[in-house]
Design a protein around this motif. Structure first.
Motif, mmCIF file in Angstrom:
data_model
loop_
_atom_site.group_PDB
_atom_site.id
_atom_site.type_symbol
_atom_site.label_atom_id
_atom_site.label_comp_id
_atom_site.label_asym_id
_atom_site.label_seq_id
_atom_site.Cartn_x
_atom_site.Cartn_y
_atom_site.Cartn_z
ATOM 1 N N TYR A 1 32.903 37.762 38.768
ATOM 2 C CA TYR A 1 32.358 38.842 37.965
ATOM 3 C C TYR A 1 31.709 38.231 36.731
ATOM 4 O O TYR A 1 31.979 37.091 36.363
ATOM 5 C CB TYR A 1 33.450 39.843 37.570
ATOM 6 N N SER B 1 41.103 42.865 30.322
ATOM 7 C CA SER B 1 40.419 44.164 30.387
ATOM 8 C C SER B 1 40.094 44.639 28.987
ATOM 9 O O SER B 1 40.787 44.308 28.024
ATOM 10 C CB SER B 1 41.281 45.216 31.101
ATOM 11 N N LYS C 1 33.926 43.471 35.557
ATOM 12 C CA LYS C 1 35.124 43.048 36.281
ATOM 13 C C LYS C 1 35.738 44.229 37.033
ATOM 14 O O LYS C 1 36.103 44.121 38.206
ATOM 15 C CB LYS C 1 36.139 42.467 35.295
ATOM 16 N N GLN D 1 33.566 45.279 39.973
ATOM 17 C CA GLN D 1 33.704 44.370 41.119
ATOM 18 C C GLN D 1 34.971 44.696 41.908
ATOM 19 O O GLN D 1 34.985 44.665 43.138
ATOM 20 C CB GLN D 1 33.751 42.920 40.631
ATOM 21 N N LEU D 2 36.042 45.025 41.200
ATOM 22 C CA LEU D 2 37.289 45.381 41.868
ATOM 23 C C LEU D 2 37.131 46.679 42.649
ATOM 24 O O LEU D 2 37.553 46.782 43.807
ATOM 25 C CB LEU D 2 38.415 45.524 40.834
ATOM 26 N N LEU E 1 37.611 47.213 46.681
ATOM 27 C CA LEU E 1 38.582 48.151 47.244
ATOM 28 C C LEU E 1 37.932 49.195 48.146
ATOM 29 O O LEU E 1 38.569 49.713 49.069
ATOM 30 C CB LEU E 1 39.339 48.857 46.116
ATOM 31 N N VAL F 1 47.786 44.504 44.213
ATOM 32 C CA VAL F 1 46.974 44.013 43.096
ATOM 33 C C VAL F 1 47.898 43.529 41.985
ATOM 34 O O VAL F 1 48.762 44.273 41.528
ATOM 35 C CB VAL F 1 46.042 45.117 42.553
ATOM 36 N N SER G 1 48.303 42.028 38.061
ATOM 37 C CA SER G 1 47.609 42.013 36.777
ATOM 38 C C SER G 1 48.495 41.314 35.764
ATOM 39 O O SER G 1 49.714 41.508 35.757
ATOM 40 C CB SER G 1 47.322 43.433 36.315
#
Length: 273
Positions: A88, A151, A246, A249-250, A254, A265, A267
């Motif tokens: 990303y 994030s 980012k 892209q996730l 998905l 997932v 984190s």
């Protein structure tokens, strides 16, 4: 685990021994507490103990040494792993503000975490504490940047939390009270109970002899930090989830390649999740 010492490990091992310090006599460890005390002084190492309590069974080790291993009569099979990297563009998310924000974070003083540097007369202990606290401040700044990469929401929460803490710290300092980050988090937990509950916590804070510190320099550094944190907040305010490369892209991953599949997932930060 970080910031652990040998005594932490000792208490963890006591979970295995059920508190029995003589549990490993058969391994040549007469008394577990004394054994750790010697290790702290560098008089012995923990290898004897580790051989008794540490079991390492990697996938490679089992495949090589136990090729016919079974569980409940079923032979163990390891699936072949396929690794795939999805990239990303962090720069597109933060446009031209990334370097400026990193620079602003690096310039933070975070005076509340190192009052020793503001003492008018320092003892040897104060100088040692000053060095340790500088290292702590470095870790805090690194944590800000790790949350920044994780994030935008996690970063916003950290910046706002630090901004409020700096203001509260200065307010209490001017009243001769010392507010640390732990006590500040406690006040957040009591916010719903009204200002009286928070003031009761503040009233119990330890007193500080402000005459021993360069209070004006502390105020200047905190005010500068507040200004920087406000500037950082304003810089990231326009970034929405649609502009978070980012996250997008996730979402794409998905809803395309992994659509309909079982997904786990991970984190680094709860706020990111």
């Amino acid at each position: 685990p970080i910031n652990n010492n040998l005594i932490d490990l000792y208490h963890q091992v006591k979970l295995i021994t059920r508190g029995d310090d003589y549990y490993f006599r058969g391994a040549g460890i007469g008394n577990l507490r004394e054994y750790f005390a010697k290790s702290e002084k560098g008089l012995t190492n923990l290898f004897n103990l580790l051989e008794e309590v540490v079991i390492r069974r990697t996938r490679h080790y089992i495949k090589e040494n136990y090729p016919e291993a079974t569980i409940n009569g079923v032979r163990i099979k390891f699936p072949e792993r396929t690794l795939h990297t999805v990239r990303y563009d962090l720069e597109s998310t933060y446009s031209n503000i990334y370097n400026d924000i990193v620079d602003q974070v690096n310039q933070l003083h975070l005076a509340a975490y190192n009052l020793e540097q503001y003492k008018k007369e320092k003892t040897k202990q104060d100088e040692d504490d000053d060095q340790r606290n500088q290292a702590l401040i470095g870790l805090i700044k690194t944590l800000f940047l790790k949350r920044f990469e994780s994030s935008i929401d996690a970063f916003r929460i950290s910046i706002n939390r630090q901004l409020d803490f700096q203001k509260a710290f200065l307010e209490q300092l001017e009243q001769g009270r010392l507010l640390d980050s732990g006590e500040y988090r406690k006040t957040l937990a009591f916010e719903d109970e009204g200002p009286e509950a928070i003031e009761s916590i503040m009233a119990e804070l330890p007193q500080i002899d402000t005459s021993s510190y360069d209070i004006e320099r502390i105020k200047v550094d905190i005010e500068n930090d507040v200004e920087r944190l406000d500037k950082i907040n304003s810089a990231v305010a326009p970034i929405t989830t649609d502009g978070d490369n980012k996250l997008q892209q996730l979402i794409s991953l998905l809803t395309t390649d992994l659509a309909g599949k079982k997904i786990l997932v991970f984190s680094y930060f709860k706020d990111t999740a």
